[in-house]
Scaffold this motif. Structure first.
Motif, PDB file in Angstrom:
ATOM      1  N   MET A   1      -1.164  10.709   1.880  1.00 34.81           N
ATOM      2  CA  MET A   1      -0.970   9.140   1.716  1.00 34.81           C
ATOM      3  C   MET A   1      -2.134   8.448   2.675  1.00 34.81           C
ATOM      4  N   THR A   2      -3.184   7.775   2.355  1.00 30.75           N
ATOM      5  CA  THR A   2      -4.014   7.337   2.848  1.00 30.75           C
ATOM      6  C   THR A   2      -3.631   5.652   2.860  1.00 30.75           C
ATOM      7  N   SER A   3      -3.631   5.020   3.982  1.00 27.54           N
ATOM      8  CA  SER A   3      -3.422   3.653   4.008  1.00 27.54           C
ATOM      9  C   SER A   3      -4.730   2.687   3.805  1.00 27.54           C
ATOM     10  N   ASN A   4      -4.619   1.788   2.712  1.00 23.13           N
ATOM     11  CA  ASN A   4      -5.812   0.847   2.726  1.00 23.13           C
ATOM     12  C   ASN A   4      -5.386  -0.646   3.098  1.00 23.13           C
ATOM     13  N   THR A   5      -6.431  -1.355   3.083  1.00 23.46           N
ATOM     14  CA  THR A   5      -5.921  -2.885   3.102  1.00 23.46           C
ATOM     15  C   THR A   5      -5.863  -3.398   2.060  1.00 23.46           C
ATOM     16  N   VAL A   6      -4.850  -4.185   1.581  1.00 27.16           N
ATOM     17  CA  VAL A   6      -4.897  -5.112   0.260  1.00 27.16           C
ATOM     18  C   VAL A   6      -5.013  -6.417   0.646  1.00 27.16           C
ATOM     19  N   THR A   7      -5.437  -7.383   0.152  1.00 25.07           N
ATOM     20  CA  THR A   7      -5.440  -8.706   0.329  1.00 25.07           C
ATOM     21  C   THR A   7      -4.424  -9.369  -0.750  1.00 25.07           C
ATOM     22  N   VAL A   8      -3.463 -10.089  -0.628  1.00 24.49           N
ATOM     23  CA  VAL A   8      -2.794 -10.785  -1.395  1.00 24.49           C
ATOM     24  C   VAL A   8      -3.042 -12.122  -1.193  1.00 24.49           C
ATOM     25  N   HIS A   9      -2.680 -12.999  -2.249  1.00 25.99           N
ATOM     26  CA  HIS A   9      -2.866 -14.355  -2.265  1.00 25.99           C
ATOM     27  C   HIS A   9      -1.561 -15.079  -2.334  1.00 25.99           C
ATOM     28  N   ILE A  10      -1.210 -15.769  -1.309  1.00 20.50           N
ATOM     29  CA  ILE A  10       0.125 -16.586  -1.379  1.00 20.50           C
ATOM     30  C   ILE A  10       0.072 -17.871  -0.892  1.00 20.50           C
ATOM     31  N   LEU A  11       0.525 -18.779  -1.855  1.00 18.58           N
ATOM     32  CA  LEU A  11       0.492 -20.255  -1.424  1.00 18.58           C
ATOM     33  C   LEU A  11      -0.938 -20.676  -0.831  1.00 18.58           C
ATOM     34  N   ASP A  12      -2.078 -20.284  -1.623  1.00 21.55           N
ATOM     35  CA  ASP A  12      -3.208 -20.788  -1.292  1.00 21.55           C
ATOM     36  C   ASP A  12      -3.804 -20.065   0.108  1.00 21.55           C
ATOM     37  N   LYS A  13      -3.154 -19.238   0.476  1.00 21.49           N
ATOM     38  CA  LYS A  13      -3.755 -18.275   1.617  1.00 21.49           C
ATOM     39  C   LYS A  13      -3.838 -16.844   1.329  1.00 21.49           C
ATOM     40  N   ASP A  14      -4.788 -16.092   1.950  1.00 17.09           N
ATOM     41  CA  ASP A  14      -5.218 -14.905   1.780  1.00 17.09           C
ATOM     42  C   ASP A  14      -4.469 -14.153   3.019  1.00 17.09           C
ATOM     43  N   TYR A  15      -3.884 -13.091   2.709  1.00 19.36           N
ATOM     44  CA  TYR A  15      -3.349 -11.826   3.740  1.00 19.36           C
ATOM     45  C   TYR A  15      -3.733 -10.785   3.424  1.00 19.36           C
ATOM     46  N   CYS A  16      -4.361  -9.938   4.623  1.00 17.31           N
ATOM     47  CA  CYS A  16      -4.710  -8.662   4.449  1.00 17.31           C
ATOM     48  C   CYS A  16      -3.591  -7.947   5.015  1.00 17.31           C
ATOM     49  N   ILE A  17      -3.036  -6.973   4.221  1.00 19.03           N
ATOM     50  CA  ILE A  17      -2.076  -6.057   4.546  1.00 19.03           C
ATOM     51  C   ILE A  17      -2.306  -4.508   4.574  1.00 19.03           C
ATOM     52  N   ALA A  18      -2.156  -3.811   5.490  1.00 15.52           N
ATOM     53  CA  ALA A  18      -2.322  -2.309   5.325  1.00 15.52           C
ATOM     54  C   ALA A  18      -0.995  -1.936   4.475  1.00 15.52           C
ATOM     55  N   CYS A  19      -1.448  -0.873   3.330  1.00 15.51           N
ATOM     56  CA  CYS A  19      -0.578  -0.577   2.453  1.00 15.51           C
ATOM     57  C   CYS A  19      -1.122   0.902   1.985  1.00 15.51           C
ATOM     58  N   PRO A  20      -0.109   1.793   1.882  1.00 16.18           N
ATOM     59  CA  PRO A  20      -0.661   2.976   1.449  1.00 16.18           C
ATOM     60  C   PRO A  20      -0.949   2.907  -0.137  1.00 16.18           C
ATOM     61  N   ALA A  21      -1.821   3.709  -0.362  1.00 16.71           N
ATOM     62  CA  ALA A  21      -2.607   3.483  -1.954  1.00 16.71           C
ATOM     63  C   ALA A  21      -1.529   3.364  -2.900  1.00 16.71           C
ATOM     64  N   ASP A  22      -0.355   4.373  -2.592  1.00 17.66           N
ATOM     65  CA  ASP A  22       0.672   4.499  -3.775  1.00 17.66           C
ATOM     66  C   ASP A  22       1.686   3.343  -3.925  1.00 17.66           C
ATOM     67  N   GLU A  23       1.482   2.499  -2.916  1.00 13.52           N
ATOM     68  CA  GLU A  23       2.175   1.349  -2.848  1.00 13.52           C
ATOM     69  C   GLU A  23       1.668  -0.073  -3.177  1.00 13.52           C
ATOM     70  N   ARG A  24       0.164   0.195  -3.582  1.00 10.06           N
ATOM     71  CA  ARG A  24      -0.451  -1.233  -3.807  1.00 10.06           C
ATOM     72  C   ARG A  24       0.201  -2.165  -4.825  1.00 10.06           C
ATOM     73  N   ALA A  25       0.448  -1.418  -6.130  1.00  8.74           N
ATOM     74  CA  ALA A  25       0.898  -2.266  -7.106  1.00  8.74           C
ATOM     75  C   ALA A  25       2.230  -2.910  -6.728  1.00  8.74           C
ATOM     76  N   ASN A  26       3.098  -2.218  -6.036  1.00 11.99           N
ATOM     77  CA  ASN A  26       4.438  -2.812  -5.613  1.00 11.99           C
ATOM     78  C   ASN A  26       4.329  -3.956  -4.657  1.00 11.99           C
ATOM     79  N   LEU A  27       3.166  -3.704  -3.744  1.00 12.56           N
ATOM     80  CA  LEU A  27       2.939  -4.846  -2.764  1.00 12.56           C
ATOM     81  C   LEU A  27       2.178  -6.159  -3.701  1.00 12.56           C
ATOM     82  N   GLU A  28       1.381  -5.792  -4.500  1.00 13.89           N
ATOM     83  CA  GLU A  28       0.917  -7.112  -5.178  1.00 13.89           C
ATOM     84  C   GLU A  28       1.837  -7.701  -5.957  1.00 13.89           C
ATOM     85  N   SER A  29       2.721  -6.889  -6.865  1.00 11.39           N
ATOM     86  CA  SER A  29       3.861  -7.562  -7.450  1.00 11.39           C
ATOM     87  C   SER A  29       4.643  -8.249  -6.579  1.00 11.39           C
ATOM     88  N   ALA A  30       5.267  -7.710  -5.451  1.00 12.28           N
ATOM     89  CA  ALA A  30       6.151  -8.634  -4.552  1.00 12.28           C
ATOM     90  C   ALA A  30       5.253  -9.791  -4.242  1.00 12.28           C
TER      91      ALA A  30
END
Length: 103
Positions: A1-30
């Motif tokens: 399980m490698t961890s990647n950084t995912v950028t999510v956009h919440i209320l006009d701001k970007d947040y870079c979050i470390a996230c395992p590759a297999d959880e990326r879709a769940n994080l983006e959905s959340a």
């Protein structure tokens, strides 16, 4: 399980979050769900400031989660009671069947 950084956009701001590759879709959905809730609260106009909007969104989401968990717990209790009732009826039917076969 490698961890990647995912950028999510919440209320006009970007947040870079470390996230395992297999959880990326769940994080983006959340993140999309949270963004939607925060925008809904902000557009209501009663809450001012991103911090307050975030707290209200967190409270609303937590309330919904706890309410759904409570309903799930009630459903589980109801199902258990129903299964117990069915088992008692089966036991009763089997006992009656055994009594009549020994006669």
């Amino acid at each position: 399980m490698t961890s990647n950084t995912v950028t999510v956009h919440i209320l006009d701001k970007d947040y870079c979050i470390a996230c395992p590759a297999d959880e990326r879709a769940n994080l983006e959905s959340a993140a999309r769900y949270l963004d939607g809730k925060m925008r809904e609260i902000r557009s209501g106009g009663k809450v001012i400031g991103a911090d307050r909007v975030a707290v209200m969104a967190a409270l609303n989401i937590t309330h919904d989660l706890l309410h759904k968990q409570q309903r799930l717990d009630q459903d589980v209790s109801s199902t258990r009671a129903h299964v117990r009732d069915l088992l008692e009826r089966v036991d009763g039917a089997l006992a009656t069947d055994q009594d009549s076969s020994h006669s």
